[in-house]
Design a protein around this motif. Sequence first.
Motif, PDB file in Angstrom:
ATOM      1  N   LYS A   1      -6.678  14.140 -22.872  1.00 35.52           N
ATOM      2  CA  LYS A   1      -6.724  13.233 -20.651  1.00 35.52           C
ATOM      3  C   LYS A   1      -7.414  11.756 -21.572  1.00 35.52           C
ATOM      4  O   LYS A   1      -6.812  11.434 -20.013  1.00 35.52           O
ATOM      5  CB  LYS A   1      -8.569  13.959 -20.486  1.00 35.52           C
ATOM      6  N   LEU A   2      -7.349  11.513 -22.105  1.00 34.12           N
ATOM      7  CA  LEU A   2      -7.776   9.913 -22.371  1.00 34.12           C
ATOM      8  C   LEU A   2      -6.767   9.513 -23.752  1.00 34.12           C
ATOM      9  O   LEU A   2      -7.100   7.871 -23.547  1.00 34.12           O
ATOM     10  CB  LEU A   2      -9.322   9.796 -23.161  1.00 34.12           C
ATOM     11  N   PHE A   3      -5.582   9.826 -23.576  1.00 38.69           N
ATOM     12  CA  PHE A   3      -4.544   8.739 -23.822  1.00 38.69           C
ATOM     13  C   PHE A   3      -3.295   9.106 -22.833  1.00 38.69           C
ATOM     14  O   PHE A   3      -3.488  11.232 -23.186  1.00 38.69           O
ATOM     15  CB  PHE A   3      -4.128   9.466 -25.864  1.00 38.69           C
ATOM     16  N   THR A   4      -2.364   8.436 -22.953  1.00 39.33           N
ATOM     17  CA  THR A   4      -1.541   9.311 -21.658  1.00 39.33           C
ATOM     18  C   THR A   4       0.457   9.250 -22.584  1.00 39.33           C
ATOM     19  O   THR A   4       0.093   8.276 -23.735  1.00 39.33           O
ATOM     20  CB  THR A   4      -0.956   8.355 -20.271  1.00 39.33           C
ATOM     21  N   SER A   5       0.880  10.104 -22.487  1.00 37.51           N
ATOM     22  CA  SER A   5       2.074  10.195 -23.179  1.00 37.51           C
ATOM     23  C   SER A   5       3.131   9.077 -22.433  1.00 37.51           C
ATOM     24  O   SER A   5       4.003   8.519 -23.203  1.00 37.51           O
ATOM     25  CB  SER A   5       2.956  11.243 -22.915  1.00 37.51           C
ATOM     26  N   GLN A   6       3.002   8.478 -21.152  1.00 40.05           N
ATOM     27  CA  GLN A   6       4.124   7.810 -20.574  1.00 40.05           C
ATOM     28  C   GLN A   6       3.375   5.972 -20.963  1.00 40.05           C
ATOM     29  O   GLN A   6       4.708   5.722 -21.143  1.00 40.05           O
ATOM     30  CB  GLN A   6       3.854   7.373 -19.257  1.00 40.05           C
TER      31      GLN A   6
ATOM     32  N   VAL B   1      -8.653   8.048 -16.095  1.00 38.70           N
ATOM     33  CA  VAL B   1      -7.484   6.960 -17.300  1.00 38.70           C
ATOM     34  C   VAL B   1      -6.048   7.263 -15.801  1.00 38.70           C
ATOM     35  O   VAL B   1      -4.789   7.043 -16.368  1.00 38.70           O
ATOM     36  CB  VAL B   1      -7.841   7.682 -18.699  1.00 38.70           C
ATOM     37  N   LYS B   2      -6.497   8.631 -15.461  1.00 43.10           N
ATOM     38  CA  LYS B   2      -5.124   9.214 -14.398  1.00 43.10           C
ATOM     39  C   LYS B   2      -4.436   8.515 -13.551  1.00 43.10           C
ATOM     40  O   LYS B   2      -4.102   7.462 -13.106  1.00 43.10           O
ATOM     41  CB  LYS B   2      -5.749  10.346 -13.741  1.00 43.10           C
ATOM     42  N   ASP B   3      -6.183   7.728 -12.611  1.00 40.52           N
ATOM     43  CA  ASP B   3      -6.106   6.207 -11.861  1.00 40.52           C
ATOM     44  C   ASP B   3      -5.702   5.122 -12.093  1.00 40.52           C
ATOM     45  O   ASP B   3      -5.034   4.129 -11.574  1.00 40.52           O
ATOM     46  CB  ASP B   3      -7.054   6.276 -10.827  1.00 40.52           C
ATOM     47  N   HIS B   4      -6.196   5.134 -13.068  1.00 43.17           N
ATOM     48  CA  HIS B   4      -5.907   2.758 -14.070  1.00 43.17           C
ATOM     49  C   HIS B   4      -5.443   3.675 -15.182  1.00 43.17           C
ATOM     50  O   HIS B   4      -5.947   3.119 -16.671  1.00 43.17           O
ATOM     51  CB  HIS B   4      -7.086   2.912 -13.711  1.00 43.17           C
ATOM     52  N   PRO B   5      -3.992   3.913 -15.689  1.00 46.70           N
ATOM     53  CA  PRO B   5      -3.888   4.429 -16.099  1.00 46.70           C
ATOM     54  C   PRO B   5      -3.387   2.745 -17.604  1.00 46.70           C
ATOM     55  O   PRO B   5      -3.875   3.330 -18.824  1.00 46.70           O
ATOM     56  CB  PRO B   5      -2.387   4.244 -16.358  1.00 46.70           C
TER      57      PRO B   5
END
Length: 155
Positions: A4-9, A60-64
């Motif tokens: 949840k705290l790192f993104t693949s994008q 994180v989802k809202d402010h990647p």
Amino acid sequence: MEPKLFTSQLNEYAEEFKRYLPVNINLRFETVASPLALCEETYLRPLFGKALFNRMATYVKDHPTLDSGDSDCTLIEKTRFALIRLAVWKDYDIIAANISDTGVSAEVDKENRLFRYQEENLKRALKEEGFNYLDNILEFLEENSQEFPEFEQSG
């Protein structure tokens, strides 16, 4: 399992990872996604409580890109510093192996491999830095408790 705290994008070339741990470009998101998610569940949720962890995940989802510089951003940056170390430490042996239907092997040439003591030192450093930094995060939360009421309610 997805962290949840790192993104693949933002980790096509380990961009986020490199901010918190100097890693080789070959460390792919898919390689560490499961250990990251496992460490979030094992170490962070119990430490922060469900409400604060969910707040961080939503942030994180809202402010990647974490470009706001506010307290939430600071907390996530600190958490990521610890999290990437703990994830690589926890699954070090699996990350370092090449697993296929023909067996398990090391991708590194024999002459380029670390000595055992170097591997052990690396794993110990990752573990100690990760867990020690969780103490730093707790101190930050205590100093900024008015901004993180979920944390006070979790304990």
